[in-house]
Write a protein that holds these residues in place. Structure first.
Motif, PDB file in Angstrom:
ATOM      1  N   PHE A 145     -15.354  10.644  19.068  1.00  0.00           N
ATOM      2  CA  PHE A 145     -14.110  10.068  19.592  1.00  0.00           C
ATOM      3  C   PHE A 145     -13.451  11.106  20.486  1.00  0.00           C
ATOM      4  CE2 PHE A 145      -9.501   9.633  19.390  1.00  0.00           C
ATOM      5  CZ  PHE A 145      -9.307   8.288  19.645  1.00  0.00           C
ATOM      6  N   ASP A 146     -12.950  10.672  21.638  1.00  0.00           N
ATOM      7  CA  ASP A 146     -12.332  11.588  22.586  1.00  0.00           C
ATOM      8  C   ASP A 146     -10.814  11.505  22.497  1.00  0.00           C
ATOM      9  OD1 ASP A 146     -11.729  13.279  24.613  1.00  0.00           O
ATOM     10  OD2 ASP A 146     -12.691  12.128  26.212  1.00  0.00           O
ATOM     11  N   ALA A 147     -10.216  12.527  21.876  1.00  0.00           N
ATOM     12  CA  ALA A 147      -8.760  12.599  21.796  1.00  0.00           C
ATOM     13  C   ALA A 147      -8.157  13.217  23.049  1.00  0.00           C
ATOM     14  CB  ALA A 147      -8.332  13.401  20.569  1.00  0.00           C
ATOM     15  N   ARG A 148      -8.986  13.803  23.895  1.00  0.00           N
ATOM     16  CA  ARG A 148      -8.608  14.398  25.181  1.00  0.00           C
ATOM     17  C   ARG A 148      -7.861  15.713  25.047  1.00  0.00           C
ATOM     18  NH1 ARG A 148      -7.783   8.830  26.017  1.00  0.00           N
ATOM     19  NH2 ARG A 148      -9.239   7.949  27.524  1.00  0.00           N
ATOM     20  N   ARG A 149      -7.258  16.002  23.952  1.00  0.00           N
ATOM     21  CA  ARG A 149      -6.626  17.295  23.687  1.00  0.00           C
ATOM     22  C   ARG A 149      -7.287  17.884  22.443  1.00  0.00           C
ATOM     23  NH1 ARG A 149      -1.471  17.839  25.981  1.00  0.00           N
ATOM     24  NH2 ARG A 149      -1.671  20.022  25.324  1.00  0.00           N
ATOM     25  N   GLY A 150      -7.227  19.213  22.308  1.00  0.00           N
ATOM     26  CA  GLY A 150      -7.883  19.871  21.193  1.00  0.00           C
ATOM     27  C   GLY A 150      -7.431  19.351  19.841  1.00  0.00           C
ATOM     28  N   VAL A 151      -8.361  19.278  18.908  1.00  0.00           N
ATOM     29  CA  VAL A 151      -8.067  18.819  17.537  1.00  0.00           C
ATOM     30  C   VAL A 151      -8.479  19.922  16.587  1.00  0.00           C
ATOM     31  CG1 VAL A 151      -8.593  17.139  15.732  1.00  0.00           C
ATOM     32  CG2 VAL A 151      -8.377  16.387  18.121  1.00  0.00           C
ATOM     33  N   ARG A 152      -7.491  20.614  15.987  1.00  0.00           N
ATOM     34  CA  ARG A 152      -7.802  21.662  15.021  1.00  0.00           C
ATOM     35  C   ARG A 152      -7.311  21.318  13.624  1.00  0.00           C
ATOM     36  NH1 ARG A 152      -4.908  27.222  16.192  1.00  0.00           N
ATOM     37  NH2 ARG A 152      -5.634  27.563  14.084  1.00  0.00           N
ATOM     38  N   SER A 153      -6.597  20.208  13.480  1.00  0.00           N
ATOM     39  CA  SER A 153      -6.170  19.799  12.146  1.00  0.00           C
ATOM     40  C   SER A 153      -7.355  19.233  11.380  1.00  0.00           C
ATOM     41  CB  SER A 153      -5.064  18.737  12.238  1.00  0.00           C
ATOM     42  OG  SER A 153      -5.582  17.488  12.626  1.00  0.00           O
ATOM     43  N   ALA A 154      -7.376  19.462  10.066  1.00  0.00           N
ATOM     44  CA  ALA A 154      -8.371  18.792   9.237  1.00  0.00           C
ATOM     45  C   ALA A 154      -8.085  17.296   9.240  1.00  0.00           C
ATOM     46  CB  ALA A 154      -8.350  19.344   7.816  1.00  0.00           C
ATOM     47  N   ILE A 155      -9.116  16.502   9.100  1.00  0.00           N
ATOM     48  CA  ILE A 155      -8.999  15.047   9.129  1.00  0.00           C
ATOM     49  C   ILE A 155      -8.847  14.543   7.699  1.00  0.00           C
ATOM     50  CG2 ILE A 155     -10.263  12.933   9.708  1.00  0.00           C
ATOM     51  CD1 ILE A 155     -11.590  14.728  11.950  1.00  0.00           C
ATOM     52  N   VAL A 156      -7.991  13.546   7.524  1.00  0.00           N
ATOM     53  CA  VAL A 156      -7.816  12.966   6.192  1.00  0.00           C
ATOM     54  C   VAL A 156      -8.238  11.506   6.236  1.00  0.00           C
ATOM     55  CG1 VAL A 156      -5.370  12.381   6.578  1.00  0.00           C
ATOM     56  CG2 VAL A 156      -6.217  12.694   4.242  1.00  0.00           C
ATOM     57  N   ILE A 157      -8.938  11.078   5.195  1.00  0.00           N
ATOM     58  CA  ILE A 157      -9.483   9.717   5.105  1.00  0.00           C
ATOM     59  C   ILE A 157      -8.683   8.918   4.084  1.00  0.00           C
ATOM     60  CG2 ILE A 157     -11.540   8.328   4.638  1.00  0.00           C
ATOM     61  CD1 ILE A 157     -11.899  10.174   6.989  1.00  0.00           C
ATOM     62  N   GLY A 158      -8.383   7.686   4.427  1.00  0.00           N
ATOM     63  CA  GLY A 158      -7.674   6.807   3.503  1.00  0.00           C
ATOM     64  C   GLY A 158      -8.168   5.382   3.610  1.00  0.00           C
ATOM     65  N   GLN A 159      -7.998   4.628   2.528  1.00  0.00           N
ATOM     66  CA  GLN A 159      -8.429   3.228   2.513  1.00  0.00           C
ATOM     67  C   GLN A 159      -7.421   2.369   3.245  1.00  0.00           C
ATOM     68  OE1 GLN A 159      -9.412   1.845  -1.400  1.00  0.00           O
ATOM     69  NE2 GLN A 159     -10.809   0.290  -0.610  1.00  0.00           N
ATOM     70  N   ARG A 160      -7.911   1.401   3.988  1.00  0.00           N
ATOM     71  CA  ARG A 160      -7.053   0.418   4.643  1.00  0.00           C
ATOM     72  C   ARG A 160      -7.533  -0.970   4.252  1.00  0.00           C
ATOM     73  NH1 ARG A 160      -8.893  -1.560   9.729  1.00  0.00           N
ATOM     74  NH2 ARG A 160     -10.983  -0.822  10.277  1.00  0.00           N
ATOM     75  N   GLU A 161      -6.859  -1.961   4.763  1.00  0.00           N
ATOM     76  CA  GLU A 161      -7.116  -3.329   4.302  1.00  0.00           C
ATOM     77  C   GLU A 161      -8.575  -3.740   4.457  1.00  0.00           C
ATOM     78  OE1 GLU A 161      -5.474  -7.893   5.083  1.00  0.00           O
ATOM     79  OE2 GLU A 161      -4.601  -6.185   6.136  1.00  0.00           O
ATOM     80  N   ASN A 162      -9.178  -3.374   5.593  1.00  0.00           N
ATOM     81  CA  ASN A 162     -10.542  -3.821   5.865  1.00  0.00           C
ATOM     82  C   ASN A 162     -11.550  -2.685   5.914  1.00  0.00           C
ATOM     83  OD1 ASN A 162      -9.775  -6.590   6.202  1.00  0.00           O
ATOM     84  ND2 ASN A 162      -8.955  -6.055   8.209  1.00  0.00           N
ATOM     85  N   GLY A 163     -11.254  -1.593   5.238  1.00  0.00           N
ATOM     86  CA  GLY A 163     -12.197  -0.484   5.259  1.00  0.00           C
ATOM     87  C   GLY A 163     -11.518   0.857   5.060  1.00  0.00           C
ATOM     88  N   TRP A 164     -11.905   1.835   5.919  1.00  0.00           N
ATOM     89  CA  TRP A 164     -11.413   3.187   5.785  1.00  0.00           C
ATOM     90  C   TRP A 164     -10.936   3.690   7.139  1.00  0.00           C
ATOM     91  CZ3 TRP A 164     -11.264   5.073   0.877  1.00  0.00           C
ATOM     92  CH2 TRP A 164     -12.039   4.406  -0.069  1.00  0.00           C
ATOM     93  N   ALA A 165      -9.881   4.501   7.110  1.00  0.00           N
ATOM     94  CA  ALA A 165      -9.334   5.067   8.337  1.00  0.00           C
ATOM     95  C   ALA A 165      -9.365   6.580   8.261  1.00  0.00           C
ATOM     96  CB  ALA A 165      -7.903   4.581   8.563  1.00  0.00           C
ATOM     97  N   ALA A 166      -9.540   7.217   9.420  1.00  0.00           N
ATOM     98  CA  ALA A 166      -9.474   8.668   9.548  1.00  0.00           C
ATOM     99  C   ALA A 166      -8.238   9.011  10.366  1.00  0.00           C
ATOM    100  CB  ALA A 166     -10.730   9.201  10.222  1.00  0.00           C
ATOM    101  N   TYR A 167      -7.442   9.988   9.882  1.00  0.00           N
ATOM    102  CA  TYR A 167      -6.190  10.371  10.529  1.00  0.00           C
ATOM    103  C   TYR A 167      -6.254  11.840  10.939  1.00  0.00           C
ATOM    104  CZ  TYR A 167      -4.708   6.209   7.915  1.00  0.00           C
ATOM    105  OH  TYR A 167      -4.618   4.942   7.381  1.00  0.00           O
ATOM    106  N   PHE A 168      -5.750  12.146  12.145  1.00  0.00           N
ATOM    107  CA  PHE A 168      -5.740  13.525  12.630  1.00  0.00           C
ATOM    108  C   PHE A 168      -4.747  13.654  13.779  1.00  0.00           C
ATOM    109  CE2 PHE A 168      -9.149  11.102  14.589  1.00  0.00           C
ATOM    110  CZ  PHE A 168      -8.941  11.291  15.943  1.00  0.00           C
ATOM    111  N   GLY A 169      -4.416  14.900  14.108  1.00  0.00           N
ATOM    112  CA  GLY A 169      -3.495  15.180  15.203  1.00  0.00           C
ATOM    113  C   GLY A 169      -4.149  16.017  16.271  1.00  0.00           C
ATOM    114  N   ASP A 170      -3.528  16.043  17.485  1.00  0.00           N
ATOM    115  CA  ASP A 170      -4.100  16.822  18.571  1.00  0.00           C
ATOM    116  C   ASP A 170      -3.093  17.817  19.136  1.00  0.00           C
ATOM    117  OD1 ASP A 170      -2.396  15.489  20.350  1.00  0.00           O
ATOM    118  OD2 ASP A 170      -3.985  14.330  21.311  1.00  0.00           O
ATOM    119  N   ALA A 171      -3.540  18.586  20.119  1.00  0.00           N
ATOM    120  CA  ALA A 171      -2.709  19.642  20.702  1.00  0.00           C
ATOM    121  C   ALA A 171      -1.603  19.100  21.590  1.00  0.00           C
ATOM    122  CB  ALA A 171      -3.584  20.609  21.495  1.00  0.00           C
ATOM    123  N   GLY A 172      -1.546  17.793  21.780  1.00  0.00           N
ATOM    124  CA  GLY A 172      -0.470  17.174  22.529  1.00  0.00           C
ATOM    125  C   GLY A 172       0.530  16.455  21.658  1.00  0.00           C
TER     126      GLY A 172
END
Length: 479
Positions: free
Chosen positions: A104-131
């Motif tokens: 996945f291209d966030a276009r800005r650097g991603v140095r945060s660890a990613i956290v996974i959580g359940q959502r209604e229809n599956g699983w989501a990954a959450y993270f932040g970028d340098a912007g």
């Protein structure tokens, strides 16, 4: 502002398996395994013992194209490994083979660890970028679900990892204004750190709690007549901690960037998880207003501006494990053996002091009494080597893992602090994705240990560190 997905930001690279089960299987989710941020991996999740260490062999390596840093800590859930990169790509890999599921291209650097959580229809990954944008993507496919920019300051960034509690995502906000303040023509400084709470299903803002209550106001002018602003700073660089008993979110703040200093810089803040209201704050160091312009062209360590206890401690049932950086730098010519280029000035080199810094200590959790202290074994006569142990600490039953700027990952006996194993990551690697890769300093995120495997990123080409661009995965006998 929240953006709908157009589907253009992700790419399915290959199909190398299915999502391998719920988070009850061996996993390391987010920065510290869970919202308590203890960085403790229990034995049924680690599946690694001291007797296994001598048998660890490299199973696979993954290269980050064009990168000089590999400091983002990986997350392992459901048989998949997710990791961000300096180039702004987030990768989903098979945890056992390194095979790529999607990027996945966030276009800005991603140095945060990613956290996974359940959502209604599956699983989501959450993270932040340098912007300062937070993303939610489908953990199975990498398709963007939503994107929210949590701070409009031009220097705002997400460095620390989001913390997911139920369907609320707590986001720490930091910035690079401490560095941009070195420019004499810049009106320094106006950024205020914050914790932001988002609805994890939609990205909608629930509340935003600034670390400095008042906005910056004009103050003095600098030597070239530029208007200075303040108070500012008190960024949050690390993942928030959640306590279910008190329903509070705890965060630690950095220094102020400009005068006047505030009582909430260099402090621990306790926020109500439902409203963001400040329950209490406790300042550790007062009067700390600093940016790079204060002593250009380099900051110094020894418990100071880039030293001290840097990226994170670990806790088990009895002890707190603390690694010390205390990195010290000197300004040299770029041609000096062991010197690394200075990020803000191409004609300046930075050289680590090979005699200062490092060490790992265990303290009793209930009293703070020292249990043991193990100094760094030393750099010998290697130019540019630093004994500083900057990377976050990881603990599993009986073992403590600490990485350093010398490029080595070490395991210590949790009982007495003996070094029982070490690994030198400074090497060239053949990678599963065909990218030329090498190791360097270990900084930022710490070792991640899941299901008998050890994962560590190597390379930190900033402020004198040895560059590198590789994620390494070790298993017993390479199997």
């Amino acid at each position: 502002m929240t953006y709908a997905s157009g589907g253009q930001d992700y790419k399915s690279v290959s199909i190398c398996g299915s999502f391998d089960g719920p988070p009850s299987t061996p996993h390391w989710n987010g920065w510290g395994v869970d919202p308590s941020q203890h960085r403790f991996q229990p034995s049924d999740m680690a599946r690694l013992t001291e007797s296994d260490l001598s048998h660890l062999k490299l199973k696979w390596a993954f290269g980050f194209p064009g990168a000089t840093r590999s400091v983002a800590q990986p997350t392992v859930v459901g048989g998949r490994l997710l990791v961000g990169s300096q180039g702004g790509k987030v990768y989903s890999l098979d945890a056992k083979s390194g095979c790529t599921y999607w990027e996945f291209d966030a276009r800005r650097g991603v140095r945060s660890a990613i956290v996974i959580g359940q959502r209604e229809n599956g699983w989501a990954a959450y993270f932040g970028d340098a912007g300062a944008s937070i993303y939610s993507v489908d953990a199975l496919t990498g398709k963007e679900l939503w994107r929210t920019k949590v701070d409009d300051h031009p220097a705002a960034a997400i460095t620390g990892s989001p913390t997911l509690v139920g369907m609320t995502l707590f986001v720490p906000v930091s910035s690079y204004e401490e560095a941009t303040g070195a420019n004499k023509s810049y009106s320094c400084c106006t950024f205020r750190g914050s914790v932001v709470a988002l609805d994890a299903s939609t990205g909608k803002l629930l509340w935003k709690a600034f670390t400095i209550a008042e906005e910056a106001k004009p103050g003095a002018t600098n030597a070239v007549g530029v208007q200075l602003m303040g108070p500012s700073g008190a960024a949050i660089w690390s993942a928030p901690t959640f306590d279910g008993a008190t329903q509070r979110v705890y965060a630690t703040t950095g220094d102020n960037y400009s005068d006047p200093p505030t009582e909430t810089s260099d402090a621990i803040l306790a926020l109500d998880a439902g409203s963001g209201g400040l329950a209490w704050s406790h300042q550790i160091t007062s009067g700390d207003a600093y940016n790079i312009a204060c002593n250009p062209p380099v900051r110094f360590g020894a418990g100071g501006k880039i030293g001290g206890v840097q990226w994170g401690i670990a806790v088990d049932d009895g002890n707190v494990y603390v690694a010390v950086s205390d990195v010290r730098l000197s300004v040299v010519t770029p041609e000096t053996p062991g010197a690394q280029p200075y990020l803000f000035h191409s004609k300046i080199g930075l050289l680590y002091d090979s005699t200062v810094g490092g060490g790992l200590s265990a303290l009793k959790l209930d009293t703070g009494e020292e249990v043991w202290r193990t100094p760094h074994p030393g750099c010998g006569d290697v130019p540019g080597c630093s004994p500083a142990q900057s990377a976050a600490v990881t603990v599993i039953p009986g073992l403590v893992f600490s990485g350093g700027l010398d490029g080595r990952l070490r395991a210590y006996s949790a009982r007495d602090g003996r070094i029982v194993w070490e690994l030198d990551t400074k090497d060239d690697y053949q990678t599963v994705n065909g990218i030329a890769a090498k190791g360097g300093s270990l900084d930022g995120g710490g070792a991640v240990i899941v299901d008998g495997m050890v994962y560590v990123g190597s390379g930190s080409g900033i402020f004198g560190g040895m560059p590198g661009n590789v994620l390494l995965a070790y298993s017993v006998d390479g199997l």
